[in-house]
Scaffold this motif. Structure first.
Motif, PDB file in Angstrom:
ATOM      1  N   ARG A   1       0.836  -1.198   0.000  1.00  0.00           N
ATOM      2  CA  ARG A   1       0.000   0.000   0.000  1.00  0.00           C
ATOM      3  C   ARG A   1       0.869   1.245   0.000  1.00  0.00           C
ATOM      4  NH1 ARG A   1      -5.384   0.871   2.021  1.00  0.00           N
ATOM      5  NH2 ARG A   1      -5.723   2.798   3.170  1.00  0.00           N
ATOM      6  N   PRO A   2       0.540   2.254  -0.829  1.00  0.00           N
ATOM      7  CA  PRO A   2       1.301   3.505  -0.808  1.00  0.00           C
ATOM      8  C   PRO A   2       1.316   4.098   0.603  1.00  0.00           C
ATOM      9  CG  PRO A   2      -0.267   3.495  -2.633  1.00  0.00           C
ATOM     10  CD  PRO A   2      -0.552   2.283  -1.795  1.00  0.00           C
ATOM     11  N   ARG A   3       2.487   4.598   1.007  1.00  0.00           N
ATOM     12  CA  ARG A   3       2.682   4.990   2.401  1.00  0.00           C
ATOM     13  C   ARG A   3       1.870   6.198   2.835  1.00  0.00           C
ATOM     14  NH1 ARG A   3       5.839   1.500   5.259  1.00  0.00           N
ATOM     15  NH2 ARG A   3       5.050   2.992   6.757  1.00  0.00           N
ATOM     16  N   ASP A   4       1.371   6.985   1.866  1.00  0.00           N
ATOM     17  CA  ASP A   4       0.634   8.193   2.253  1.00  0.00           C
ATOM     18  C   ASP A   4      -0.871   7.947   2.350  1.00  0.00           C
ATOM     19  OD1 ASP A   4       0.171   7.806  -0.420  1.00  0.00           O
ATOM     20  OD2 ASP A   4       0.506   9.880  -1.011  1.00  0.00           O
ATOM     21  N   ASN A   5      -1.281   6.674   2.349  1.00  0.00           N
ATOM     22  CA  ASN A   5      -2.714   6.361   2.407  1.00  0.00           C
ATOM     23  C   ASN A   5      -3.057   5.771   3.777  1.00  0.00           C
ATOM     24  OD1 ASN A   5      -5.338   5.983   1.708  1.00  0.00           O
ATOM     25  ND2 ASN A   5      -4.957   4.361   0.208  1.00  0.00           N
ATOM     26  N   PRO A   6      -3.622   6.594   4.680  1.00  0.00           N
ATOM     27  CA  PRO A   6      -3.806   6.168   6.068  1.00  0.00           C
ATOM     28  C   PRO A   6      -4.824   5.047   6.244  1.00  0.00           C
ATOM     29  CG  PRO A   6      -4.884   8.274   5.670  1.00  0.00           C
ATOM     30  CD  PRO A   6      -4.122   7.950   4.432  1.00  0.00           C
ATOM     31  N   LEU A   7      -4.783   4.400   7.418  1.00  0.00           N
ATOM     32  CA  LEU A   7      -5.661   3.276   7.736  1.00  0.00           C
ATOM     33  C   LEU A   7      -6.831   3.741   8.598  1.00  0.00           C
ATOM     34  CD1 LEU A   7      -2.914   0.689   8.797  1.00  0.00           C
ATOM     35  CD2 LEU A   7      -3.661   1.330   6.490  1.00  0.00           C
ATOM     36  N   ILE A   8      -7.888   2.936   8.629  1.00  0.00           N
ATOM     37  CA  ILE A   8      -9.025   3.220   9.507  1.00  0.00           C
ATOM     38  C   ILE A   8      -8.758   2.588  10.876  1.00  0.00           C
ATOM     39  CG2 ILE A   8     -11.480   2.759   9.917  1.00  0.00           C
ATOM     40  CD1 ILE A   8     -11.935   2.924   6.908  1.00  0.00           C
TER      41      ILE A   8
ATOM     42  N   VAL B   1      -2.608   9.606  19.591  1.00  0.00           N
ATOM     43  CA  VAL B   1      -2.274   8.430  20.409  1.00  0.00           C
ATOM     44  C   VAL B   1      -2.014   7.174  19.567  1.00  0.00           C
ATOM     45  CG1 VAL B   1      -3.472   9.264  22.460  1.00  0.00           C
ATOM     46  CG2 VAL B   1      -4.679   7.781  20.859  1.00  0.00           C
ATOM     47  N   VAL B   2      -2.614   7.098  18.357  1.00  0.00           N
ATOM     48  CA  VAL B   2      -2.330   5.917  17.535  1.00  0.00           C
ATOM     49  C   VAL B   2      -1.004   6.134  16.796  1.00  0.00           C
ATOM     50  CG1 VAL B   2      -4.776   5.325  17.253  1.00  0.00           C
ATOM     51  CG2 VAL B   2      -3.644   6.695  15.489  1.00  0.00           C
ATOM     52  N   SER B   3      -0.450   5.030  16.324  1.00  0.00           N
ATOM     53  CA  SER B   3       0.831   5.090  15.620  1.00  0.00           C
ATOM     54  C   SER B   3       0.766   6.094  14.459  1.00  0.00           C
ATOM     55  CB  SER B   3       1.147   3.683  15.087  1.00  0.00           C
ATOM     56  OG  SER B   3       2.098   3.760  14.052  1.00  0.00           O
ATOM     57  N   LYS B   4       1.847   6.850  14.272  1.00  0.00           N
ATOM     58  CA  LYS B   4       1.914   7.821  13.166  1.00  0.00           C
ATOM     59  C   LYS B   4       1.823   7.112  11.825  1.00  0.00           C
ATOM     60  CE  LYS B   4       4.234  12.008  14.661  1.00  0.00           C
ATOM     61  NZ  LYS B   4       4.136  11.704  16.106  1.00  0.00           N
ATOM     62  N   CYS B   5       2.270   5.877  11.810  1.00  0.00           N
ATOM     63  CA  CYS B   5       2.180   5.064  10.597  1.00  0.00           C
ATOM     64  C   CYS B   5       0.719   4.903  10.182  1.00  0.00           C
ATOM     65  CB  CYS B   5       2.843   3.711  10.855  1.00  0.00           C
ATOM     66  SG  CYS B   5       2.441   2.410   9.694  1.00  0.00           S
ATOM     67  N   VAL B   6      -0.169   4.742  11.168  1.00  0.00           N
ATOM     68  CA  VAL B   6      -1.599   4.512  10.901  1.00  0.00           C
ATOM     69  C   VAL B   6      -2.222   5.724  10.211  1.00  0.00           C
ATOM     70  CG1 VAL B   6      -3.860   4.260  12.029  1.00  0.00           C
ATOM     71  CG2 VAL B   6      -1.935   2.847  12.772  1.00  0.00           C
ATOM     72  N   THR B   7      -1.909   6.927  10.692  1.00  0.00           N
ATOM     73  CA  THR B   7      -2.521   8.148  10.147  1.00  0.00           C
ATOM     74  C   THR B   7      -1.691   8.732   9.006  1.00  0.00           C
ATOM     75  OG1 THR B   7      -1.390   9.387  11.876  1.00  0.00           O
ATOM     76  CG2 THR B   7      -3.692   8.819  12.281  1.00  0.00           C
TER      77      THR B   7
ATOM     78  N   ALA C   1      -6.014  -1.118  13.869  1.00  0.00           N
ATOM     79  CA  ALA C   1      -5.983  -0.337  12.631  1.00  0.00           C
ATOM     80  C   ALA C   1      -5.993  -1.295  11.469  1.00  0.00           C
ATOM     81  CB  ALA C   1      -4.722   0.512  12.581  1.00  0.00           C
ATOM     82  N   GLY C   2      -6.718  -0.940  10.418  1.00  0.00           N
ATOM     83  CA  GLY C   2      -6.689  -1.850   9.289  1.00  0.00           C
ATOM     84  C   GLY C   2      -7.356  -1.309   8.044  1.00  0.00           C
ATOM     85  N   PRO C   3      -6.736  -1.577   6.909  1.00  0.00           N
ATOM     86  CA  PRO C   3      -7.367  -1.341   5.619  1.00  0.00           C
ATOM     87  C   PRO C   3      -8.066  -2.636   5.192  1.00  0.00           C
ATOM     88  CG  PRO C   3      -5.101  -1.984   5.255  1.00  0.00           C
ATOM     89  CD  PRO C   3      -5.357  -2.098   6.751  1.00  0.00           C
ATOM     90  N   SER C   4      -8.681  -2.635   4.030  1.00  0.00           N
ATOM     91  CA  SER C   4      -9.220  -3.863   3.464  1.00  0.00           C
ATOM     92  C   SER C   4      -8.054  -4.814   3.193  1.00  0.00           C
ATOM     93  CB  SER C   4      -9.986  -3.546   2.184  1.00  0.00           C
ATOM     94  OG  SER C   4      -9.209  -2.717   1.332  1.00  0.00           O
ATOM     95  N   ALA C   5      -8.304  -6.129   3.323  1.00  0.00           N
ATOM     96  CA  ALA C   5      -7.220  -7.119   3.302  1.00  0.00           C
ATOM     97  C   ALA C   5      -6.900  -7.624   1.896  1.00  0.00           C
ATOM     98  CB  ALA C   5      -7.568  -8.277   4.234  1.00  0.00           C
TER      99      ALA C   5
ATOM    100  N   GLY D   1      -7.160   8.031  -0.169  1.00  0.00           N
ATOM    101  CA  GLY D   1      -7.450   6.826  -0.948  1.00  0.00           C
ATOM    102  C   GLY D   1      -8.044   7.109  -2.318  1.00  0.00           C
ATOM    103  N   VAL D   2      -8.728   8.241  -2.476  1.00  0.00           N
ATOM    104  CA  VAL D   2      -9.461   8.440  -3.717  1.00  0.00           C
ATOM    105  C   VAL D   2      -8.547   8.719  -4.903  1.00  0.00           C
ATOM    106  CG1 VAL D   2     -11.541   9.224  -2.538  1.00  0.00           C
ATOM    107  CG2 VAL D   2      -9.896  10.899  -3.373  1.00  0.00           C
ATOM    108  N   LYS D   3      -7.255   8.945  -4.656  1.00  0.00           N
ATOM    109  CA  LYS D   3      -6.398   9.231  -5.802  1.00  0.00           C
ATOM    110  C   LYS D   3      -5.764   7.977  -6.399  1.00  0.00           C
ATOM    111  CE  LYS D   3      -2.183  10.274  -3.300  1.00  0.00           C
ATOM    112  NZ  LYS D   3      -1.339  11.296  -2.730  1.00  0.00           N
TER     113      LYS D   3
END
Ligand code: TXA
Ligand code: MG
Length: 347
Positions: free
Chosen positions: A58-65, A105-111, A139-143, A229-231
């Protein structure tokens, strides 16, 4: 990689425990939600989140839910405006994700380094039990592998992420079949970023006025970080797909006259004789449940092109047209002439 099966409505405590132990040591777990299967790490773990991005490519600039089990847990993760909290009390757990200011509070990677965070409480006993036992958000995107249709069954996860995931929980088919509705409530009126099973009509009933930008309909790409995500290209089968606004039988005849083998994705009572057919179902609910499986099946049919009827953009139709536009790379034929131009470009 382990695959453990469990009843989705009465999850086996042993399976939940295995998931929690995996997440505690920074591992990653694929599990169903009511929308689609997610690929989860502890939302507090940098290491787990890194692994999710790597596994999906996954591209690194696309955050997770961030998935929570309650409004209280959501309030620990983000600043929820009080009027929005009132709404969430009524619609959660459910397929509504809100983008709010992050508390960091969540990992910076997540956001992905943003100062906002996307949060939802899934209406599915498996992730809810995992979050409750872990005592922390996940945290998770679609699998799916990035760019592929979202997984609505454990087999889809295995197909895309074989060997990349520590544990896959097979809880049968996802209930709804398309991803959650995402609303940015940091803006007024709130902005619909991604239409989903909680319809725009329902959003207006609960949230009042909402803005629906063209990218929420799948008509344009947003190239700024409003909805990262929309890009990106999404949900795309290898086989070219065209949305057809006129008679499907006419579309099939034209494409075959150019020597193309055609598959039809039948929906909303519209179908036609062709070289292959995939049934999405009569109702929009069935179409939502079957869409991603059908997009995966399309690539296994011996055809050159797929056609799907345009759906009315009301109710679930808005979310379905958004996904179809992305899956087709916005190939849409309003007239037979337009279809021929699309076909010529593919030949
Ligand atoms: O139903 C769902 O939402 C599923 C299940 C697993 O919960 N998840 C899902 O995740 O569809 P994913 O990663 O495929 O889609 C999440 C979307 C992405 O388009 C991402 O850009 C957007 O949420 N997103 C995440 N954080 C955001 C933020 N702070 N601002 C705007 N968009 C955000
Ligand atoms: Mg996704």
């Amino acid at each position: 990689m382990r695959v453990l099966k469990t009843d989705p409505l009465r999850p086996d405590p042993g399976v939940i425990d295995a998931a929690v132990r995996t997440l505690r040591r920074g591992g990653i777990v694929a599990a169903p939600t009511e929308t689609v299967y997610g690929l989860f790490s502890s939302a507090l773990s940098d290491e787990g989140c890194e692994r999710v991005f790597r596994a999906k490519k996954r591209p690194r600039d696309n955050p997770l839910i961030v998935h929570v089990d309650s409004l209280e847990m959501a309030e620990e993760v983000g600043h929820i405006p009080s009027d929005i909290a009132e709404v969430l009390r009524r619609v959660w757990p459910g397929p509504v994700t809100v983008v709010v200011r992050s508390r960091g509070v969540v990992s910076k990677c997540v956001t992905a380094g943003l100062d906002t965070v996307a949060v939802r409480a899934p209406a599915h006993p498996i992730p809810l039990a995992i979050i409750r036992e872990l005592g922390a958000p996940i945290a998770g995107p679609s699998a799916n592998r990035a760019g592929r249709p979202s997984p609505t069954a454990a087999e889809h996860v295995i197909e895309d992420l074989n060997g990349e995931v520590d544990l896959i929980i097979d809880g049968g088919p996802a209930f709804l079949g398309i991803e959650s509705t995402i609303v940015d409530v940091t803006r007024r009126p709130p902005v619909l970023l991604r239409p989903g099973p909680f319809t725009a009509e329902e959003l207006r009933e609960y949230f009042g006025d909402i803005a629906i930008p063209p990218y929420a309909r799948g008509l344009a790409e947003a190239d700024v970080a409003i909805a990262p995500g929309v890009k990106y290209r999404h949900y795309a089968p290898e086989t070219p797909l065209v949305i057809v606004h006129f008679e499907l039988a006419e579309a099939v005849r034209l494409l075959r006259s150019r020597g193309l083998r055609v598959a039809v994705l039948c929906a909303a009572g519209k179908c036609a004789e062709a070289d292959g057919a995939l049934q999405l179902g009569e109702s929009l609910y069935e179409a939502a449940r079957n869409l991603y499986g059908a997009l995966r099946s399309l690539d296994r049919l011996p055809v050159d092109i797929g056609v799907v009827p345009a759906l009315e953009e009301a109710g679930l139709g808005l979310a379905l047209m958004n996904r179809l536009r992305k899956a087709s790379g916005r190939r849409e034929a309003r007239t037979p002439e337009e279809l021929l131009r699309i076909a010529e470009a593919l030949l």
